[in-house]
Design a protein around this motif. Structure first.
Motif, mmCIF file in Angstrom:
data_model
loop_
_atom_site.group_PDB
_atom_site.id
_atom_site.type_symbol
_atom_site.label_atom_id
_atom_site.label_comp_id
_atom_site.label_asym_id
_atom_site.label_seq_id
_atom_site.Cartn_x
_atom_site.Cartn_y
_atom_site.Cartn_z
ATOM 1 N N PHE A 151 4.262 -1.904 0.677
ATOM 2 C CA PHE A 151 4.484 -3.253 0.134
ATOM 3 C C PHE A 151 3.234 -4.098 0.218
ATOM 4 C CE2 PHE A 151 8.947 -2.471 1.788
ATOM 5 C CZ PHE A 151 9.407 -2.081 0.555
ATOM 6 N N LYS A 171 0.135 -6.237 -0.218
ATOM 7 C CA LYS A 171 -0.236 -7.033 -1.387
ATOM 8 C C LYS A 171 -1.612 -6.637 -1.895
ATOM 9 C CE LYS A 171 0.163 -11.757 -2.949
ATOM 10 N NZ LYS A 171 0.735 -13.039 -2.573
ATOM 11 N N VAL A 208 12.071 -1.709 5.660
ATOM 12 C CA VAL A 208 12.539 -0.869 4.571
ATOM 13 C C VAL A 208 11.631 0.350 4.552
ATOM 14 C CG1 VAL A 208 12.799 -0.664 2.086
ATOM 15 C CG2 VAL A 208 13.424 -2.794 3.239
ATOM 16 N N ASP A 209 12.209 1.526 4.682
ATOM 17 C CA ASP A 209 11.425 2.751 4.829
ATOM 18 C C ASP A 209 10.389 2.608 5.940
ATOM 19 O OD1 ASP A 209 12.633 4.417 3.001
ATOM 20 O OD2 ASP A 209 11.473 3.594 1.329
ATOM 21 N N GLU A 265 8.857 0.005 6.971
ATOM 22 C CA GLU A 265 7.821 -1.020 6.843
ATOM 23 C C GLU A 265 8.455 -2.403 6.907
ATOM 24 O OE1 GLU A 265 5.470 -0.352 3.402
ATOM 25 O OE2 GLU A 265 4.217 -2.108 3.792
ATOM 26 N N ILE A 317 9.250 -5.845 5.969
ATOM 27 C CA ILE A 317 9.002 -6.613 4.736
ATOM 28 C C ILE A 317 8.607 -8.053 5.030
ATOM 29 C CG2 ILE A 317 10.517 -5.181 3.310
ATOM 30 C CD1 ILE A 317 12.635 -7.400 3.539
ATOM 31 N N ASP A 376 1.007 -9.579 5.114
ATOM 32 C CA ASP A 376 0.313 -9.151 3.898
ATOM 33 C C ASP A 376 1.229 -8.414 2.917
ATOM 34 O OD1 ASP A 376 0.692 -7.015 5.474
ATOM 35 O OD2 ASP A 376 -1.317 -6.156 5.239
ATOM 36 N N VAL A 377 2.547 -8.608 3.090
ATOM 37 C CA VAL A 377 3.473 -7.927 2.181
ATOM 38 C C VAL A 377 3.595 -8.683 0.865
ATOM 39 C CG1 VAL A 377 5.949 -7.596 1.830
ATOM 40 C CG2 VAL A 377 4.836 -6.623 3.830
ATOM 41 N N ASP A 378 3.652 -7.941 -0.221
ATOM 42 C CA ASP A 378 3.839 -8.529 -1.538
ATOM 43 C C ASP A 378 5.340 -8.651 -1.817
ATOM 44 O OD1 ASP A 378 3.978 -9.196 -4.165
ATOM 45 O OD2 ASP A 378 2.576 -7.663 -4.856
ATOM 46 N N GLU A 419 6.811 -6.816 -4.727
ATOM 47 C CA GLU A 419 6.998 -5.370 -4.556
ATOM 48 C C GLU A 419 8.293 -5.088 -3.799
ATOM 49 O OE1 GLU A 419 5.364 -2.800 -5.778
ATOM 50 O OE2 GLU A 419 4.036 -4.166 -6.879
ATOM 51 N N VAL A 420 8.566 -5.930 -2.801
ATOM 52 C CA VAL A 420 9.824 -5.779 -2.054
ATOM 53 C C VAL A 420 11.001 -5.913 -3.000
ATOM 54 C CG1 VAL A 420 11.308 -6.809 -0.298
ATOM 55 C CG2 VAL A 420 8.837 -6.640 0.100
ATOM 56 N N ARG A 421 10.941 -6.941 -3.839
ATOM 57 C CA ARG A 421 12.088 -7.204 -4.708
ATOM 58 C C ARG A 421 12.217 -6.171 -5.820
ATOM 59 N NH1 ARG A 421 10.828 -13.563 -4.681
ATOM 60 N NH2 ARG A 421 11.596 -13.964 -2.572
ATOM 61 N N LYS A 422 11.119 -5.509 -6.124
ATOM 62 C CA LYS A 422 11.181 -4.420 -7.091
ATOM 63 C C LYS A 422 11.939 -3.242 -6.482
ATOM 64 C CE LYS A 422 8.186 -1.335 -9.742
ATOM 65 N NZ LYS A 422 8.579 -0.116 -9.038
ATOM 66 N N VAL A 423 11.705 -2.986 -5.205
ATOM 67 C CA VAL A 423 12.338 -1.852 -4.526
ATOM 68 C C VAL A 423 13.776 -2.187 -4.126
ATOM 69 C CG1 VAL A 423 12.234 -0.429 -2.438
ATOM 70 C CG2 VAL A 423 10.152 -0.913 -3.735
ATOM 71 N N VAL A 424 13.998 -3.456 -3.789
ATOM 72 C CA VAL A 424 15.328 -3.885 -3.352
ATOM 73 C C VAL A 424 15.933 -4.798 -4.418
ATOM 74 C CG1 VAL A 424 16.638 -4.929 -1.484
ATOM 75 C CG2 VAL A 424 14.443 -3.856 -0.995
ATOM 76 N N GLU A 481 15.111 1.291 -5.125
ATOM 77 C CA GLU A 481 15.717 2.329 -4.285
ATOM 78 C C GLU A 481 16.985 1.813 -3.623
ATOM 79 O OE1 GLU A 481 12.839 3.585 -1.468
ATOM 80 O OE2 GLU A 481 11.374 4.131 -3.007
ATOM 81 N N GLY A 500 14.394 -11.735 -8.773
ATOM 82 C CA GLY A 500 15.077 -10.589 -8.184
ATOM 83 C C GLY A 500 14.581 -9.247 -8.679
ATOM 84 N N VAL A 501 14.027 -9.199 -9.883
ATOM 85 C CA VAL A 501 13.478 -7.920 -10.345
ATOM 86 C C VAL A 501 11.993 -7.821 -10.015
ATOM 87 C CG1 VAL A 501 15.168 -7.576 -12.173
ATOM 88 C CG2 VAL A 501 13.035 -8.775 -12.679
#
Lengths: 289, 251, 316
Positions: free
Chosen positions: A3, A5, B68-69, B71, B73, B77-79, B82-87, B168, C206-207
């Motif tokens: 994840f 960034k 999540v997996d 990591e 969230i 430095d989490v995007d 990207e989280v919301r794409k996976v969840v 996922e 959400g997406v």
């Protein structure tokens, strides 16, 4: 999976860029207020004297001699108070009617639309209208004519502000009163008026502030004189026009006094604006939210 | 158990008010997990922490970890995107975007540049509308606004839109509560079909739905996790008194 | 009289009072509805002498303004109004949209609670004070900074070549107007943006869309009519602004060709000549006719934008 960034991805760069220019835009808009106030203060303060707010123009005032603009200050207060008073007499029933009887009716929509349209009519047109009436009736420029023109300018501002605030009022209270057997009129008068008080005050002060600063509507209708008016039929000076005329003078001292007059006007308007904010927040404590 | 989501020492606050109290839970992969409990127990709040929607409410605060997996969230430095794409999330009320049916499904794919050309987008949209069981109903009217669909169809469209970004995990926040019984059933059977490929977490307020869907159950009460375990065990033999009362319909 | 009757009478009185109040209040609401019409009719009536003597097209498109020779061409003034308003709107719109989107979509409640009073104060400052500010800050700024910047570099660019050296002119008027109409455009746009339900934003977020992607693809398309209406409302406010513009725009009745030119907008024409207009035949009719033209244009702008906004804001 990762994840992490990626800061240099296109969309993140765009996000950063947009956010940055938005903040810059906000700073520009906010600092323009600062710039205006600073300009008026720094140029107006040096020539602001006690005489200016306590004396009327003496002979030769407009060539840089002694005197003040008390006539314009008093005149403006008369004009704005009169205009506000007439506007209240019309606004209050309209706002109450819109609330009590015409919340979702066609007529209510027309009235609101009309108020919005009136709100958008520039004050120079109200001034021209007042002037057209005056010459038709054979009247001269006077305090009364100025008051009427200002009342027209203020009416939509005041009514819209009142209507806006009442509409945000919780409906339960009103229904509770109706359930207790009050007629709609009584509901309007007692409950709503009490609940509306912050809105009414806000509306009145907002309109007063607008009225005291408006020049274009009184230009035709109120005239200009060095004396303080003693009757509704006298012409009267006003603060915005005092600023305007003094700035047009070829004498630097007179122009300087124009800046000081602008400072006085700004201070009055800011006081009214802060006052309404303070009053509204105080009154809000005593009403159901 | 193969955990897909792990929650560790999670506390969530609305202003000063504590909404989730020290939650620790593991959510199994490729199963349907149902979070249940009386209203106001924090089940939706918990769900919203899984795709970082909780922080969209102003004046909220969160401590602890959601992995999540493996990591977290909530790392700095989490995007989030990207989280919301996976969840992915299926909301309580269907919320079609103000665009055509086709564009609704293509929306997320375009955002993430998941396809290369028009043809690929077309097949992608078709694919996910089929998975959501909507293709036959809308294949002739793809360019119509999504709001012209019935509520039930809209919710399936939202499902297709969510699946199109290849998540996922699917979160469902009472996804059938706004729907009629037949549409609800339709959504439920989609979710059952999809559980082989996706980890699914559903919040529900109806016990019967929980029983129909759940492989794994989480029971919450007043912001606390009371009991969690495989559905069969929890439903047939609840360990905690509160859970028993809830299952008996006492509150 | 028994108690039941007493109560009945009281009841009847109260009902009567209710109906009576309703009638009076209703009567007063007629006033704002017909006031626009009254204003228009009164102006038309006073402007009638000139409207009957000249072709309307001669008045609107005539280029020469010499009242003492009976020449009343509004063209320079109409063009002046259009120029100043256009420059003001072009300067105001980008910043206003950015600010309102920022306040509605990004800013924390605390930032909003600071920004709101600032906008309220900007809206409360009287036009004449804006004029003084324009005179003291903007006119010198145009003269000392902008004009030298443009001079020599932009001379071949149409609309931007430096033509006169005082700083007074369309650009100064436009800058002052831009600041004056900013609070209105920002607050209306903000309100329009807040009609978008959060569900829609969340559907996009959400997406995995970024906030700006959400704004561009969902929020703006959804609110575009309202945003345009807000801009039109701002433009109509700029069209009628009198004193502040009058003080910085130069007031020379020429046909402008560059933003550095002076101009003479309609409201300034009306305001500047009220004193002498009774001494020349048809002069007062011409000026009140100018007010009528202004009114009609502003009414069209206003009614259209208000109708759009009323529909949008009610959806909330």
């Amino acid at each position: 999976m990762n994840f992490k960034k990626k800061h240099f991805e296109r969309r993140h760069l765009i996000e950063l860029f947009i956010k940055t220019i938005m903040r810059i835009a906000l700073i520009i808009v906010a600092s323009s207020l600062g710039l205006i106030l600073w300009t008026i203060l720094s140029r107006g303060l040096p020539s602001l004297t006690w005489d200016m707010v306590t004396q009327i123009p003496k002979g030769g005032y407009y060539m840089g001699k002694e005197g003040g603009i008390l006539n314009a200050i008093i005149g403006s207060i008369y004009l704005a108070s009169g205009g506000t008073l007439i506007a209240i007499i019309l606004s209050l029933p309209i706002a109450l009617y819109l609330q009590a009887y015409a919340q979702d009716s066609k007529w209510g929509d027309y009235v609101r639309l009309s108020l919005d349209v009136l709100w958008g009519i520039p004050s120079i047109v109200y001034g021209a209208f007042g002037f057209a009436l005056m010459i038709s009736l054979g009247l001269r420029a006077s305090l009364l004519a100025g008051i009427i023109a200002l009342a027209l300018v203020e009416l939509p501002i005041m009514t819209r502000a009142m209507d806006e605030v009442i509409r945000r009022m919780p409906k339960d209270l009103e229904h509770a009163a109706l359930a207790l057997g009050s007629t709609k009129f009584e509901v309007a008068l007692r409950v709503v008026t009490r609940q509306m008080l912050p809105g009414i005050i806000t509306g009145i002060l907002l309109a007063f502030g607008r009225g005291i600063g408006d020049a274009a509507s009184v230009l035709f209708t109120a005239g200009y004189t060095d004396r303080i008016p003693t009757s509704l039929m006298n012409p009267t000076a006003s603060l915005p026009l005092a600023v305007f005329f003094q700035l047009g003078s070829p004498y630097p001292e007179v122009r300087e006094r124009g800046y000081a007059a602008a400072l006085i006007l700004t201070i009055i308007v800011l006081l009214v604006s802060f006052g309404s904010r303070w009053l509204a927040s105080r009154l809000n404590k005593y009403t159901v939210k | 158990m193969d955990a897909h989501i792990q929650v560790k020492n999670l506390n969530a606050y609305y202003g000063k008010q504590l909404a989730l109290k020290n939650i620790n839970i593991e959510i199994p992969k490729n199963q349907i997990t149902v979070i249940m409990g009386p209203s106001g127990c924090g089940k939706t709040t918990l769900l919203k922490t899984f795709n970082r929607f909780f922080e969209l409410t102003e004046n909220t605060q969160l401590t602890g970890e959601v992995l999540v997996d493996g990591e977290n969230i909530y790392n700095k430095d989490v995007d989030v995107t990207e989280v919301r794409k996976v969840v992915g999330l299926l909301a309580q009320r269907p919320s079609p975007l103000p665009m055509s049916i086709y564009d609704n499904v293509a929306y997320g794919m375009r955002i993430h540049h998941l396809r290369k050309n028009r043809e690929e987008y077309k097949t992608g949209v078709k694919h996910y509308l089929e998975i959501a069981g909507l293709w036959d109903e809308v294949c002739k009217r793809l360019s119509e606004p999504a709001t012209s669909l019935s509520i039930g169809q809209q919710q399936r469209l939202c499902l297709a839109r969510g699946l199109a970004v290849e998540p996922e995990i699917i979160l469902g926040d009472e996804p059938t509560s706004a729907l009629d019984p037949i549409s609800s059933q339709n959504i439920e059977s989609r979710l059952l079909e999809l559980k082989k490929q996706y980890t699914t977490v559903i919040v529900t307020h109806t016990l019967r739905q929980a029983k129909r869907l759940a492989d794994y159950v989480i029971f919450m009460y007043l912001g606390e996790l009371i009991e969690a375990g495989p559905a069969k065990e929890v439903f047939s033999n609840p360990k905690h008194e509160r859970t028993k009362q809830y299952l008996e319909g006492l509150f | 009289m028994n108690q039941v009757n007493v109560i009945k009478t009281i009841q009847e009185n109260r009902t009567k009072k209710n109906i009576f109040a309703q009638k009076i209040f209703f009567g007063i609401t007629i006033f704002p509805v017909i006031l626009t019409l009254i204003v228009a009719i009164a102006l038309f009536f006073r402007a009638f002498p000139i409207l009957s003597e000249y072709q309307l097209s001669d008045l609107l498109f005539g280029e020469v303004w010499r009242p003492n020779q009976g020449l009343f061409g509004f063209r320079p003034f109409i063009l002046g109004t259009i120029w100043v308003t256009t420059v003001g709107v072009i300067l105001a719109v980008p910043a206003c949209l950015l600010v309102s989107i920022y306040l509605a979509e990004y800013a924390h409640a605390r930032t909003r609670s600071i920004a709101k009073p600032i906008l309220d104060l900007l809206a409360a400052i009287p036009p004449v004070v804006y004029g003084v500010w324009g005179l003291l800050s903007i006119v010198p700024f145009v003269d000392d900074v902008l004009a030298p910047l443009a001079e020599g570099r932009l001379d071949s660019v149409p609309l931007l070549s430096v033509t006169q050296p005082t700083g007074f002119g369309i650009l100064a008027g436009g800058i002052v107007l831009a600041v004056m109409i900013a609070p209105l455009i920002i607050s209306v746009t903000f309100e329009v943006l807040s009609t978008v339900p959060n569900d829609l934003r969340h559907a996009s977020l959400g997406v995995g869309a970024t906030q700006w992607q959400t704004i561009r693809n969902v929020v703006i398309p959804q609110t575009l009519p309202g945003i345009i209406a807000a801009i039109v409302l701002g433009a109509s406010r700029a069209l009628g602004e009198t004193i502040a513009v009058l003080m910085v725009v130069g007031n020379v009745p020429n046909i402008p060709t560059s933003i550095f030119d002076t101009a003479y907008p309609l409201p300034a024409l009306i305001a500047n000549n009220y004193g002498e207009m009774m001494s020349i035949p048809l002069y007062d009719a011409a000026l009140l006719g100018a007010a009528l033209v202004l009114l009609v244009v502003i009414l069209i702008f206003n009614i259209l934008s208000t109708l759009v906004l009323q529909r949008m804001l009610r959806r909330k």
